[in-house]
Write an enzyme that holds these catalytic residues in place. Structure first.
Site, PDB file in Angstrom:
ATOM      1  N   GLU A   1       3.560  -2.061  -1.093  1.00  0.00           N
ATOM      2  CA  GLU A   1       5.004  -2.172  -1.302  1.00  0.00           C
ATOM      3  C   GLU A   1       5.617  -3.459  -0.757  1.00  0.00           C
ATOM      4  O   GLU A   1       6.523  -4.032  -1.376  1.00  0.00           O
ATOM      5  CB  GLU A   1       5.724  -0.961  -0.674  1.00  0.00           C
ATOM      6  CG  GLU A   1       5.528   0.349  -1.406  1.00  0.00           C
ATOM      7  CD  GLU A   1       4.316   1.130  -0.913  1.00  0.00           C
ATOM      8  OE1 GLU A   1       4.228   2.333  -1.212  1.00  0.00           O
ATOM      9  OE2 GLU A   1       3.460   0.534  -0.218  1.00  0.00           O
TER      10      GLU A   1
ATOM     11  N   GLU B   1       0.659   7.835  -0.097  1.00  0.00           N
ATOM     12  CA  GLU B   1       1.582   8.592   0.745  1.00  0.00           C
ATOM     13  C   GLU B   1       1.507  10.087   0.447  1.00  0.00           C
ATOM     14  O   GLU B   1       1.635  10.920   1.352  1.00  0.00           O
ATOM     15  CB  GLU B   1       2.999   8.060   0.559  1.00  0.00           C
ATOM     16  CG  GLU B   1       3.167   6.665   1.152  1.00  0.00           C
ATOM     17  CD  GLU B   1       4.503   6.024   0.851  1.00  0.00           C
ATOM     18  OE1 GLU B   1       5.289   5.834   1.788  1.00  0.00           O
ATOM     19  OE2 GLU B   1       4.767   5.727  -0.333  1.00  0.00           O
TER      20      GLU B   1
END
Length: 456
Positions: free
Chosen positions: A146, A124
Site C-alpha cells: 500500500e 490483512e
C-alpha cells in the site's frame, strides 16, 4: 454431512463438512478477488451465518477458487476517494475491518489456506485468521504494497502485524511496500506453515482446527505486550529518527511512509480496537492525497501498456534519464552546489538524487554559464526537463499517455507524479499552467524548456 450456502453470484461461498465451514473467495465478475462492494456484502452475510451456527461448528477455513488468494482493496474505488465523502469512506473501511475482527473473536479457530498470492487487504484478511498455511508455489507472493500506492495498510495490517512481529519488523515490511515469497514470510512468522499443495494445506488446516479448539489471538489476552516494546520504549524512540530519515531518503518527502510510521507507533500505545481507528483515520486521509491518486493511476497505466510499445517506451526512458542528468550537470556548471542540486532532485521525487553517477570532472563550474538559480527553480528543472523530453518523444512516435507514464517512471521519473505525461497535465493550472511555467523557465534557462506547441 455437507451443507452449502451462497448464491451462484456470491463472492464468498460457504460449504460445511464435519463441523468445519470452508469459505471460498471467488468473484464471478473479476479475474482476481478484491475487497469491492460485492465482497463486503457477501462476506458480511457469510459471517452472520457463521455466528448463528457457531455452536454447531468446530472451525473455519478461508481459501480461494482463483489462482491467487486475494489482491486486496478495490483500487478503482479508491481512485475516486473524495474528502467530501470522508465519513462514508471511513464507514465502508470500518465495515470491512469489523468483519475481520468478528473472525478474530469468533470463539472458533479460523485458518487461511493461501493457495496463491495474498497482497494488501488479502494478507490483512489472512492476518485476521488464527493460522496461515501457504502452498509451496514459486508464484505465491505475500506483502503489503500500500505505501507504494501512496496509502498504508488499512484493513488492520498496521495493527496486527505490529502485534505479531513488533514495531521494527512490521515497518520493515510495510515501508518498502515490497512482496516476498512464502519462505521469507515464514521466516518473519507472517505465515505459519508451507505445504506441498492445496489438498495438503486443507488437511493440515483441519488437523490444526481439531487440536486448537479454543484459540485466542495474543493481543486479546490479559497482559499482552508487543514484541520488542511499544512506541514509548526508549529503544524504539531512539531508533525512530533513523527510520524516518531512511524512509525519506528512499521514498522522498511523501506522506504515506510518515503516516504508516505514525499509525504503527501511535497504534502500539493503545489497545487493538483503538489502534484500528487510528489506522482508519490515516488511511482515509492518504486516500485523498494527490500522491495516492497519481500512484494508483500509474498502477492502472502499467496494466494498459502492451509489449508492442516496448521499443518506444525504451526511447522515452532513455531521454528521461538523459534529460534529468543533463539538467543536474547544467545547474552545477552554472554555479549551483552539487549537494543542493541533489537535494532539489530528491525534493522533486528522484530517489537518491541524480548526480551520484556523474564523474566529478563533468561538474566543474563554467563562469560563462553562470545563472543564480533559486531552489524552487532547481526543483522544477528536475521535473520539467525530463517531462518535456518525454513529450517530444511522445509526439514524434504517437505514443499514448499510459506508455509515456510507465516508461518515464521506469526511468526514475518520480512515481508520485503519476509519470511524465500526467505531470504535464496535472501540474497546477493543468496543461496551461504547465506551459506558463515552462515559458518562464525557458526565458531564464534556455529553449530546452520551451513547451510543446500543443501545450501553449
Amino acid at each position: 454431512m455437507t451443507a452449502t450456502t451462497g448464491s451462484t453470484s456470491a463472492v464468498v461461498t460457504r460449504a460445511d463438512a464435519d463441523g468445519i465451514a470452508t469459505l471460498t473467495l471467488d468473484d464471478p465478475k473479476a479475474p482476481v478477488n478484491v475487497m469491492n462492494d460485492a465482497y463486503i456484502e457477501s462476506m458480511h452475510a457469510v459471517i452472520d451465518g457463521i455466528e448463528r451456527d457457531r455452536d454447531t461448528l468446530r472451525g473455519v477455513i478461508i481459501t480461494s477458487a482463483k489462482r491467487s488468494f486475494c489482491a486486496g482493496g478495490d483500487l478503482a474505488l479508491l481512485r475516486q476517494a473524495d474528502a467530501t465523502r470522508a465519513d462514508e469512506e471511513t464507514a465502508r473501511l470500518d465495515a470491512i475491518k469489523h468483519d475481520l475482527r468478528r473472525f478474530e473473536t469468533l470463539g472458533l479457530p479460523v485458518v487461511a489456506v493461501l493457495n496463491g498470492s495474498a497482497l494488501g487487504g488479502g494478507l490483512e484478511l489472512a492476518l485476521a485468521c488464527h493460522r496461515r498455511i501457504a502452498v509451496d508455489d514459486p508464484r505465491l507472493r505475500v506483502g503489503l504494497p500500500e505505501v507504494g500506492l501512496g496509502l498504508l495498510p488499512g484493513a488492520g495490517g498496521t495493527v496486527r502485524l505490529t502485534r505479531m512481529i513488533g514495531i521494527e519488523a512490521a515497518l520493515r515490511v510495510i515501508l518498502p511496500a515490497e512482496t516476498m515469497d512464502a519462505a521469507a514470510a515464514l521466516t518473519l512468522e507472517i505465515i505459519d506453515q508451507i505445504v506441498t499443495d492445496v489438498d495438503a494445506a486443507t488437511a493440515s488446516a483441519r488437523d490444526w482446527i481439531s487440536s486448537h479448539p479454543n484459540v485466542v489471538k495474543p493481543w486479546d489476552k490479559r497482559g499482552f505486550r508487543i514484541p520488542g516494546g511499544n512506541g514509548s520504549d526508549p529503544r524504539i524512540a531512539d531508533t525512530l529518527p533513523g527510520w524516518i530519515a531512511t524512509a525519506h531518503a528512499q521514498a522522498g518527502n511523501l506522506p504515506a511512509p510518515r503516516a504508516a510510521m505514525a499509525a504503527v507507533v501511535e497504534g502500539s500505545l493503545v489497545d487493538a480496537d483503538t489502534a484500528s481507528q487510528i489506522e482508519s483515520r490515516y488511511f482515509v486521509h492518504l486516500s485523498h492525497t494527490e500522491e495516492a491518486r497519481n500512484l494508483i493511476d500509474a498502477f492502472f497505466d502499467r496494466q494498459r501498456v502492451s509489449d508492442e510499445s516496448e521499443d518506444a517506451r525504451a526511447d522515452v526512458s532513455a531521454v528521461v534519464d538523459e534529460a534529468v542528468l543533463a539538467e543536474a550537470i547544467a545547474a552545477v556548471r552554472a554555479g549551483a552546489d552539487p549537494d543542493v542540486v541533489d537535494r532539489a532532485a530528491r525534493c522533486a521525487g528522484w530517489r537518491d538524487g541524480v548526480l551520484k553517477r556523474v564523474d566529478t570532472r563533468a561538474l566543474e563550474p563554467s563562469e560563462s554559464d553562470w545563472v543564480d538559480a533559486p531552489f524552487a527553480d532547481l526543483v522544477d528543472r528536475m521535473l520539467f526537463a525530463p517531462a518535456l523530453a518525454a513529450s517530444r518523444v511522445q509526439a514524434a512516435e504517437a505514443l499514448g499517455d499510459a506508455e509515456v507514464n510507465v516508461a518515464s517512471i521506469d526511468a526514475g521519473f518520480p512515481a508520485a507524479t503519476g509519470g511524465a505525461a500526467r505531470f504535464c497535465q496535472e501540474y497546477s493550472g493543468g496543461a496551461e499552467g504547465f506551459a506558463t511555467r515552462a515559458v518562464v523557465l525557458a526565458a531564464t534557462y534556455g529553449p530546452r524548456f520551451a513547451p510543446m506547441p500543443s501545450a501553449t
